[in-house]
Design a protein around this motif. Structure first.
Motif, PDB file in Angstrom:
ATOM      1  N   ALA A  26     -52.980  28.062  32.319  1.00  0.00           N
ATOM      2  CA  ALA A  26     -53.545  26.773  32.719  1.00  0.00           C
ATOM      3  C   ALA A  26     -54.443  26.976  33.926  1.00  0.00           C
ATOM      4  N   CYS A  27     -55.483  26.174  34.006  1.00  0.00           N
ATOM      5  CA  CYS A  27     -56.346  26.183  35.180  1.00  0.00           C
ATOM      6  C   CYS A  27     -55.506  25.791  36.401  1.00  0.00           C
ATOM      7  N   ALA A  28     -55.689  26.509  37.478  1.00  0.00           N
ATOM      8  CA  ALA A  28     -54.907  26.267  38.695  1.00  0.00           C
ATOM      9  C   ALA A  28     -55.180  24.899  39.309  1.00  0.00           C
ATOM     10  N   TRP A  29     -56.306  24.291  38.966  1.00  0.00           N
ATOM     11  CA  TRP A  29     -56.655  22.995  39.558  1.00  0.00           C
ATOM     12  C   TRP A  29     -56.375  21.834  38.626  1.00  0.00           C
ATOM     13  N   CYS A  30     -56.953  21.841  37.437  1.00  0.00           N
ATOM     14  CA  CYS A  30     -56.882  20.668  36.553  1.00  0.00           C
ATOM     15  C   CYS A  30     -55.820  20.803  35.465  1.00  0.00           C
ATOM     16  N   PHE A  31     -55.295  22.015  35.260  1.00  0.00           N
ATOM     17  CA  PHE A  31     -54.270  22.318  34.277  1.00  0.00           C
ATOM     18  C   PHE A  31     -54.749  22.220  32.833  1.00  0.00           C
ATOM     19  N   ARG A  32     -56.074  22.189  32.634  1.00  0.00           N
ATOM     20  CA  ARG A  32     -56.586  22.395  31.280  1.00  0.00           C
ATOM     21  C   ARG A  32     -56.482  23.889  30.994  1.00  0.00           C
ATOM     22  N   THR A  33     -56.847  24.304  29.808  1.00  0.00           N
ATOM     23  CA  THR A  33     -56.795  25.726  29.475  1.00  0.00           C
ATOM     24  C   THR A  33     -57.872  26.460  30.249  1.00  0.00           C
ATOM     25  N   ALA A  63     -56.091  31.798  37.329  1.00  0.00           N
ATOM     26  CA  ALA A  63     -56.787  31.398  36.111  1.00  0.00           C
ATOM     27  C   ALA A  63     -57.412  30.025  36.353  1.00  0.00           C
ATOM     28  N   MET A  64     -58.661  29.875  35.944  1.00  0.00           N
ATOM     29  CA  MET A  64     -59.349  28.598  36.126  1.00  0.00           C
ATOM     30  C   MET A  64     -60.271  28.323  34.944  1.00  0.00           C
ATOM     31  N   CYS A  65     -60.515  27.036  34.699  1.00  0.00           N
ATOM     32  CA  CYS A  65     -61.540  26.666  33.733  1.00  0.00           C
ATOM     33  C   CYS A  65     -62.907  26.900  34.404  1.00  0.00           C
ATOM     34  N   ARG A  66     -63.932  26.970  33.605  1.00  0.00           N
ATOM     35  CA  ARG A  66     -65.267  27.266  34.133  1.00  0.00           C
ATOM     36  C   ARG A  66     -65.719  26.231  35.167  1.00  0.00           C
ATOM     37  N   SER A  67     -65.439  24.960  34.908  1.00  0.00           N
ATOM     38  CA  SER A  67     -65.875  23.888  35.803  1.00  0.00           C
ATOM     39  C   SER A  67     -65.211  23.992  37.177  1.00  0.00           C
ATOM     40  N   CYS A  68     -63.908  24.165  37.196  1.00  0.00           N
ATOM     41  CA  CYS A  68     -63.199  24.264  38.481  1.00  0.00           C
ATOM     42  C   CYS A  68     -63.571  25.548  39.213  1.00  0.00           C
ATOM     43  N   HIS A  69     -63.748  26.640  38.470  1.00  0.00           N
ATOM     44  CA  HIS A  69     -64.151  27.915  39.076  1.00  0.00           C
ATOM     45  C   HIS A  69     -65.506  27.761  39.763  1.00  0.00           C
ATOM     46  N   ARG A  70     -66.444  27.141  39.090  1.00  0.00           N
ATOM     47  CA  ARG A  70     -67.774  26.925  39.662  1.00  0.00           C
ATOM     48  C   ARG A  70     -67.680  26.054  40.918  1.00  0.00           C
ATOM     49  N   THR A  71     -66.876  24.997  40.851  1.00  0.00           N
ATOM     50  CA  THR A  71     -66.705  24.099  41.997  1.00  0.00           C
ATOM     51  C   THR A  71     -66.119  24.845  43.198  1.00  0.00           C
ATOM     52  N   MET A  72     -65.123  25.697  42.956  1.00  0.00           N
ATOM     53  CA  MET A  72     -64.520  26.453  44.055  1.00  0.00           C
ATOM     54  C   MET A  72     -65.535  27.430  44.666  1.00  0.00           C
ATOM     55  N   ASP A  73     -66.275  28.132  43.827  1.00  0.00           N
ATOM     56  CA  ASP A  73     -67.262  29.081  44.355  1.00  0.00           C
ATOM     57  C   ASP A  73     -68.363  28.374  45.139  1.00  0.00           C
ATOM     58  N   GLN A  74     -68.775  27.191  44.675  1.00  0.00           N
ATOM     59  CA  GLN A  74     -69.785  26.422  45.418  1.00  0.00           C
ATOM     60  C   GLN A  74     -69.240  25.983  46.777  1.00  0.00           C
ATOM     61  N   ALA A  75     -67.972  25.577  46.808  1.00  0.00           N
ATOM     62  CA  ALA A  75     -67.351  25.186  48.084  1.00  0.00           C
ATOM     63  C   ALA A  75     -67.306  26.384  49.031  1.00  0.00           C
ATOM     64  N   ARG A 104     -53.380  17.449  29.053  1.00  0.00           N
ATOM     65  CA  ARG A 104     -52.690  18.604  29.650  1.00  0.00           C
ATOM     66  C   ARG A 104     -51.522  19.041  28.770  1.00  0.00           C
ATOM     67  N   ALA A 105     -50.763  18.079  28.239  1.00  0.00           N
ATOM     68  CA  ALA A 105     -49.600  18.403  27.408  1.00  0.00           C
ATOM     69  C   ALA A 105     -50.011  19.089  26.114  1.00  0.00           C
ATOM     70  N   VAL A 106     -51.038  18.565  25.466  1.00  0.00           N
ATOM     71  CA  VAL A 106     -51.520  19.170  24.209  1.00  0.00           C
ATOM     72  C   VAL A 106     -52.001  20.592  24.459  1.00  0.00           C
ATOM     73  N   GLU A 107     -52.791  20.775  25.501  1.00  0.00           N
ATOM     74  CA  GLU A 107     -53.303  22.111  25.793  1.00  0.00           C
ATOM     75  C   GLU A 107     -52.182  23.063  26.190  1.00  0.00           C
ATOM     76  N   ALA A 108     -51.172  22.560  26.892  1.00  0.00           N
ATOM     77  CA  ALA A 108     -50.041  23.413  27.278  1.00  0.00           C
ATOM     78  C   ALA A 108     -49.289  23.912  26.048  1.00  0.00           C
ATOM     79  N   ARG A 109     -49.088  23.039  25.070  1.00  0.00           N
ATOM     80  CA  ARG A 109     -48.408  23.460  23.842  1.00  0.00           C
ATOM     81  C   ARG A 109     -49.230  24.505  23.090  1.00  0.00           C
ATOM     82  N   ALA A 110     -50.530  24.294  23.030  1.00  0.00           N
ATOM     83  CA  ALA A 110     -51.397  25.260  22.337  1.00  0.00           C
ATOM     84  C   ALA A 110     -51.400  26.608  23.058  1.00  0.00           C
ATOM     85  N   ARG A 111     -51.460  26.569  24.394  1.00  0.00           N
ATOM     86  CA  ARG A 111     -51.435  27.821  25.170  1.00  0.00           C
ATOM     87  C   ARG A 111     -50.128  28.565  24.967  1.00  0.00           C
ATOM     88  N   GLU A 112     -49.027  27.821  24.974  1.00  0.00           N
ATOM     89  CA  GLU A 112     -47.716  28.459  24.813  1.00  0.00           C
ATOM     90  C   GLU A 112     -47.625  29.146  23.453  1.00  0.00           C
TER      91      GLU A 112
END
Length: 156
Positions: A26-33, A63-75, A104-112
């Motif tokens: 899961a993404c460390a920020w938003c918990f999407r995949t 682990a991060m999604c592309r959007s959150c990763h980009r946001t963190m690097d910009q910060a 988040r729940a649906v993606e968590a089940r798929a990731r698992e």
């Protein structure tokens, strides 16, 4: 001597071996995949060659999604290492709030399910081929990873 770019990519491939690819987390920020390993900008001994910055300590990656990763690097580019924690706190809250609990729940089940399949494959491969690299069994690695996930969750 390998180029800095190839060392950077080799390290990211090593993270995939150590922790499974980011897509199983899961993404460390938003918990999407997640789909990328993101450097947390917190290693005093980071490598900085040819514009590529990375750490050789796997604990400095999440682990991060592309959007959150980009946001963190910009910060980081705006405020640097010293001001990063304060700068990203509201960004993390906003990223989490932007995703519904249902998604988040649906993606968590798929990731698992995907991670279980990947672990089963690795266990079968190790059983068939033996432990070619002198590393611990996948089951031991999985248990260690779970402990790290719990420790990191308490840390943040």
């Amino acid at each position: 001597m390998a180029s800095a770019d190839s060392q950077y990519h080799a390290w990211h491939r090593r993270l995939d071996v150590l922790r499974l690819p980011a897509k199983y987390h899961a993404c460390a920020w938003c918990f999407r995949t997640a789909n990328q390993w993101a450097y947390r900008w917190n290693d005093e001994n980071e490598r900085n060659e040819d514009g590529r910055v990375w750490s050789e300590d796997s604990r400095n990656y999440v682990a991060m999604c592309r959007s959150c990763h980009r946001t963190m690097d910009q910060a980081y580019r705006r405020v640097g290492r010293e001001g990063l924690a304060k700068e990203i706190a509201p960004l993390i809250k906003a990223a989490y709030a932007a995703v519904s609990p249902e998604r988040r729940a649906v993606e968590a089940r798929a990731r698992e399910a995907s991670a279980n399949a990947a672990h089963a494959f690795l266990d079968a491969r190790d059983a068939k081929l033996g432990n070619r690299f002198g590393r611990r069994s996948v089951s031991d690695e999985r248990a260690t990873h779970e402990l790290l996930v719990k420790a990191y969750a308490v840390d943040n």
